[in-house]
Design a protein around this motif. Structure first.
Motif, mmCIF file in Angstrom:
data_model
loop_
_atom_site.group_PDB
_atom_site.id
_atom_site.type_symbol
_atom_site.label_atom_id
_atom_site.label_comp_id
_atom_site.label_asym_id
_atom_site.label_seq_id
_atom_site.Cartn_x
_atom_site.Cartn_y
_atom_site.Cartn_z
ATOM 1 N N THR A 97 33.435 49.517 40.443
ATOM 2 C CA THR A 97 34.046 49.321 41.707
ATOM 3 C C THR A 97 33.656 48.080 42.441
ATOM 4 O OG1 THR A 97 33.142 51.178 42.799
ATOM 5 C CG2 THR A 97 35.387 51.615 41.933
ATOM 6 N N HIS A 98 32.405 47.710 42.462
ATOM 7 C CA HIS A 98 31.807 46.605 43.205
ATOM 8 C C HIS A 98 32.537 45.075 42.641
ATOM 9 C CE1 HIS A 98 28.900 44.181 45.353
ATOM 10 N NE2 HIS A 98 28.818 43.512 44.333
ATOM 11 N N THR A 99 32.722 45.055 41.414
ATOM 12 C CA THR A 99 33.312 43.861 41.069
ATOM 13 C C THR A 99 34.601 43.865 40.643
ATOM 14 O OG1 THR A 99 32.691 44.423 38.622
ATOM 15 C CG2 THR A 99 30.870 43.455 39.891
ATOM 16 N N LEU A 100 35.422 45.239 40.817
ATOM 17 C CA LEU A 100 36.730 45.017 40.317
ATOM 18 C C LEU A 100 37.682 45.620 41.400
ATOM 19 C CD1 LEU A 100 35.824 46.836 36.592
ATOM 20 C CD2 LEU A 100 36.962 44.537 37.032
ATOM 21 N N VAL A 101 37.079 46.310 42.390
ATOM 22 C CA VAL A 101 38.319 46.964 43.100
ATOM 23 C C VAL A 101 38.056 46.421 44.832
ATOM 24 C CG1 VAL A 101 39.226 49.024 44.157
ATOM 25 C CG2 VAL A 101 38.272 48.861 41.815
ATOM 26 N N PRO A 102 38.946 45.628 45.456
ATOM 27 C CA PRO A 102 38.988 45.310 46.898
ATOM 28 C C PRO A 102 38.855 46.587 47.501
ATOM 29 C CG PRO A 102 40.560 44.227 45.646
ATOM 30 C CD PRO A 102 40.275 45.198 44.750
ATOM 31 N N PRO A 103 38.119 46.594 48.771
ATOM 32 C CA PRO A 103 37.888 45.147 49.433
ATOM 33 C C PRO A 103 36.543 44.992 49.531
ATOM 34 C CG PRO A 103 37.695 47.282 50.894
ATOM 35 C CD PRO A 103 38.214 47.694 49.576
ATOM 36 N N THR A 104 35.786 45.079 48.325
ATOM 37 C CA THR A 104 34.403 44.384 48.278
ATOM 38 C C THR A 104 34.712 42.842 48.087
ATOM 39 O OG1 THR A 104 34.769 44.966 45.731
ATOM 40 C CG2 THR A 104 33.052 46.285 47.232
ATOM 41 N N PRO A 105 33.630 42.115 48.530
ATOM 42 C CA PRO A 105 34.024 40.506 48.524
ATOM 43 C C PRO A 105 34.285 39.994 47.518
ATOM 44 C CG PRO A 105 32.239 41.287 49.954
ATOM 45 C CD PRO A 105 32.558 42.584 49.217
ATOM 46 N N GLY A 106 33.785 40.293 46.291
ATOM 47 C CA GLY A 106 33.872 39.573 44.974
ATOM 48 C C GLY A 106 35.202 39.413 44.582
ATOM 49 N N PRO A 107 35.958 40.697 44.250
ATOM 50 C CA PRO A 107 37.451 40.609 43.796
ATOM 51 C C PRO A 107 38.216 39.871 44.838
ATOM 52 C CG PRO A 107 36.457 42.668 43.467
ATOM 53 C CD PRO A 107 35.369 42.010 44.261
ATOM 54 N N LEU A 108 37.930 40.093 46.148
ATOM 55 C CA LEU A 108 38.908 39.351 47.282
ATOM 56 C C LEU A 108 38.836 38.009 47.436
ATOM 57 C CD1 LEU A 108 38.222 41.669 50.443
ATOM 58 C CD2 LEU A 108 40.374 41.392 49.050
ATOM 59 N N ALA A 109 37.327 37.484 47.014
ATOM 60 C CA ALA A 109 37.188 36.009 46.796
ATOM 61 C C ALA A 109 37.906 35.371 45.641
ATOM 62 C CB ALA A 109 35.677 35.745 46.840
ATOM 63 N N ALA A 110 37.925 36.258 44.362
ATOM 64 C CA ALA A 110 38.378 35.670 43.291
ATOM 65 C C ALA A 110 39.890 35.646 43.594
ATOM 66 C CB ALA A 110 38.142 36.240 42.082
ATOM 67 N N ALA A 111 40.549 36.775 44.277
ATOM 68 C CA ALA A 111 42.009 36.714 44.434
ATOM 69 C C ALA A 111 42.330 35.492 45.453
ATOM 70 C CB ALA A 111 42.411 37.832 45.263
ATOM 71 N N SER A 112 41.569 35.084 46.218
ATOM 72 C CA SER A 112 41.605 34.172 47.368
ATOM 73 C C SER A 112 41.775 32.828 46.532
ATOM 74 C CB SER A 112 41.012 34.082 48.502
ATOM 75 O OG SER A 112 40.988 32.823 49.327
ATOM 76 N N ASN A 113 40.888 32.488 45.897
ATOM 77 C CA ASN A 113 40.780 31.382 44.909
ATOM 78 C C ASN A 113 41.727 31.232 43.911
ATOM 79 O OD1 ASN A 113 38.402 30.137 46.187
ATOM 80 N ND2 ASN A 113 36.866 31.239 44.603
ATOM 81 N N LEU A 114 42.334 32.096 43.559
ATOM 82 C CA LEU A 114 43.483 32.097 42.468
ATOM 83 C C LEU A 114 44.908 32.241 43.335
ATOM 84 C CD1 LEU A 114 42.053 34.228 39.507
ATOM 85 C CD2 LEU A 114 41.994 31.833 39.968
ATOM 86 N N GLY A 115 44.790 32.336 44.644
ATOM 87 C CA GLY A 115 46.001 32.248 45.361
ATOM 88 C C GLY A 115 46.935 33.601 45.494
ATOM 89 N N ILE A 116 46.288 34.791 45.145
ATOM 90 C CA ILE A 116 47.259 35.785 45.226
ATOM 91 C C ILE A 116 46.518 36.858 46.167
ATOM 92 C CG2 ILE A 116 47.879 35.581 43.031
ATOM 93 C CD1 ILE A 116 45.434 37.777 42.007
ATOM 94 N N GLU A 117 45.892 36.389 47.271
ATOM 95 C CA GLU A 117 45.576 37.136 48.301
ATOM 96 C C GLU A 117 46.612 38.293 48.913
ATOM 97 O OE1 GLU A 117 46.207 33.085 50.125
ATOM 98 O OE2 GLU A 117 45.044 33.999 48.442
ATOM 99 N N ASP A 118 47.529 37.964 48.579
ATOM 100 C CA ASP A 118 48.918 38.911 49.293
ATOM 101 C C ASP A 118 48.991 39.906 48.309
ATOM 102 O OD1 ASP A 118 49.230 37.459 51.744
ATOM 103 O OD2 ASP A 118 50.711 36.122 50.679
ATOM 104 N N SER A 119 48.519 39.882 46.617
ATOM 105 C CA SER A 119 48.642 40.969 45.928
ATOM 106 C C SER A 119 47.496 41.858 45.688
ATOM 107 C CB SER A 119 49.104 39.978 44.590
ATOM 108 O OG SER A 119 50.303 39.400 44.747
ATOM 109 N N VAL A 120 46.670 41.995 46.775
ATOM 110 C CA VAL A 120 45.548 42.854 46.671
ATOM 111 C C VAL A 120 45.851 44.304 46.257
ATOM 112 C CG1 VAL A 120 43.697 44.122 48.068
ATOM 113 C CG2 VAL A 120 44.300 41.616 48.386
ATOM 114 N N GLY A 121 47.045 44.764 46.765
ATOM 115 C CA GLY A 121 47.512 45.970 46.304
ATOM 116 C C GLY A 121 47.746 46.360 44.735
ATOM 117 N N VAL A 122 48.069 45.393 44.084
ATOM 118 C CA VAL A 122 48.255 45.262 42.726
ATOM 119 C C VAL A 122 47.058 45.234 41.893
ATOM 120 C CG1 VAL A 122 49.223 44.224 40.708
ATOM 121 C CG2 VAL A 122 50.499 44.000 42.721
ATOM 122 N N ILE A 123 45.833 44.379 42.621
ATOM 123 C CA ILE A 123 44.451 44.345 42.033
ATOM 124 C C ILE A 123 44.042 45.683 42.200
ATOM 125 C CG2 ILE A 123 42.316 43.311 42.242
ATOM 126 C CD1 ILE A 123 43.745 40.685 43.407
#
Length: 453
Positions: free
Chosen positions: A151-177
């Protein structure tokens, strides 16, 4: 071809200066952005604007989310709530399946808590469970390590997935992630669990025990007592479950069919499900865990501690976004788009990039930040330009960021030292386990992509 050479040199330089010379990833990524801007021939009048706009925009989009998530994790760690969650899972699963128990504990605890901290907190519990059940200490170490890692690398709100989501422009789709990341992480953890079970009754020599390791059951009792009065089970899980539920409900409410209603209902659910609001609610819920521990003063101290933890992550994330913005503004994007489209690699590209960076320089977070910055301009040519495709790209990057944990990864040393596993044995067990679980996670992501894309 010149563009590819420049990219390879920049990536190799990032790996070299961060792993060998111990230069801050923040400075390495920022330096790569500046050097790359000149090498790719960006107009000098646009270089600073390109980097600073991406840097500031990323902090604005994801900064509070990472900070609130870090505060929740620190409170859970310091209040003893992580211990309560672990014991609750033991009551449900029982001690009959020690490796499964430790894997599930790690899977849950690492959603808000860093995997390194999670292992430190739970190590005494792991030893106590091994002692009571007769399970191999190596088997339970593998199970706990990989459960935390999943879950550390795959499930928000840990920073890695959040940072990747932000860089890819889908920070509003955290629920789907989260919705996709939880089952992918579960597959990853369970496959690694099968590997751990191969050592369940095997006598694997460990390094000599120190004074702290004479009586593991006593150690755990002392650790538990050190927290004083522990919070209740519901209160312990609340700061994790509340934001996850709010984010997921908000995502469901925003589906085109509006299954949860429209008008005021939709407005309220959409607002509450915004990641920054959902995590703020979780943070407020965590305040209740500090009753009798100094109250407001204790919370303020924990917030300051969380800021110190979050600040380097925020800076690395923002610097990675600046690097990505330079790549997107260069001719490299067109060159890679034209050539990658003909290879048909698709979802494998973000996975392979993250895996190469992770293995080379050790940090999962840096691997996720850098690889997401590299992939962002290429999503369309890889067939991942939709929201669903981008979510899967985030998860593929998370899977790659597990492959593999070895000597250049601090987590490798936390687990091996605290578990008294000799280095050679650690390579054959811990390193192999992270490779297996990363490949399993990518397999799950690839299967998902075949269904939803």
């Amino acid at each position: 071809m010149f563009e590819i050479v420049v990219l390879l040199v920049l990536v190799a330089a990032i790996v070299l200066v961060t792993s060998r010379w111990r230069i801050s990833p923040f400075l390495a990524l920022l330096g790569a952005a500046l050097i790359g801007a000149f090498a790719f021939g960006l107009p000098t009048s646009e270089i600073v604007t390109t980097i600073s706009d991406a840097f500031g925009g990323t902090l604005g989009n994801i900064g509070l989310v990472i900070l609130f998530g870090t505060i929740i994790g620190v409170v859970l760690e310091r209040s003893g709530a992580a211990i309560v969650m672990a014991e609750a899972i033991i009551k449900v699963v029982g001690e009959r399946f020690p490796t499964l128990t430790m894997s599930l504990i790690g899977y849950v605890v690492s959603i808000p808590v860093f995997c390194d901290s999670g292992y430190v907190i739970l190590n005494s519990l792991r030893k106590a469970v091994s002692l009571r059940t007769g399970a191999s200490l190596v088997a339970t170490a593998i199970a706990l390590m990989t459960g935390l890692y999943a879950t550390h690398t795959l499930v928000p709100p840990t920073p890695g997935p959040l940072a990747a989501a932000s860089n890819l422009g889908i920070e509003d789709s955290v629920g789907v992630i989260i919705a996709y990341g939880l089952p992918v992480a579960l597959v990853s953890a369970l496959v690694a669990l099968l590997f751990a079970n191969a050592f369940l009754r095997r006598d694997v020599p460990l390094e000599p025990a120190g004074e702290d390791d004479v009586d593991e059951a006593t150690d755990y009792a002392a650790l538990r007592a050190s927290y004083g009065r522990l919070p209740g089970t519901f209160a312990a899980f609340g700061p994790i479950l509340l934001p996850l539920v709010l984010i997921c409900v908000g995502s469901v409410a925003n589906l085109p069919s509006a299954p949860l209603g429209e008008g005021t209902v939709l407005t309220v659910l959409d607002f509450a499900g915004t990641p920054v609001i959902a995590l703020a609610v979780g943070m407020l819920a965590s305040v209740g865990l500090l009753r009798g521990r100094g109250g407001r003063t204790a919370f303020n101290e924990l917030v300051e501690s969380a800021i110190r933890v979050a600040a380097p992550i925020l800076l690395v994330t923002a610097a990675g976004a600046g690097f990505g913005a330079v790549l997107a503004a260069s001719s490299l994007t067109d060159f890679l788009s034209e050539n990658l489209a003909t290879l048909g690699l698709g979802i494998a590209v973000p996975f392979l990039l993250a895996a190469a960076l992770k293995t080379a320089q050790g940090s999962s977070t840096v691997a996720m930040v850098t690889s997401s910055a590299l992939v962002a301009p290429l999503l369309g040519s890889l067939g991942l330009g939709t929201t669903q495709g981008t979510v899967l790209a985030v998860l593929a990057i998370g899977a790659g960021a597990m492959v593999v944990s070895h000597a250049n990864d601090s987590y490798f040393w936390v687990v091996s030292r605290m578990s008294r596993i000799p280095v050679g044995t650690a390579y054959r067990t811990l390193t192999v386990a992270t490779g297996i679980q990363g490949l399993a996670a990518f397999g799950a992501v690839a299967a998902l992509s075949a269904v939803v894309l």
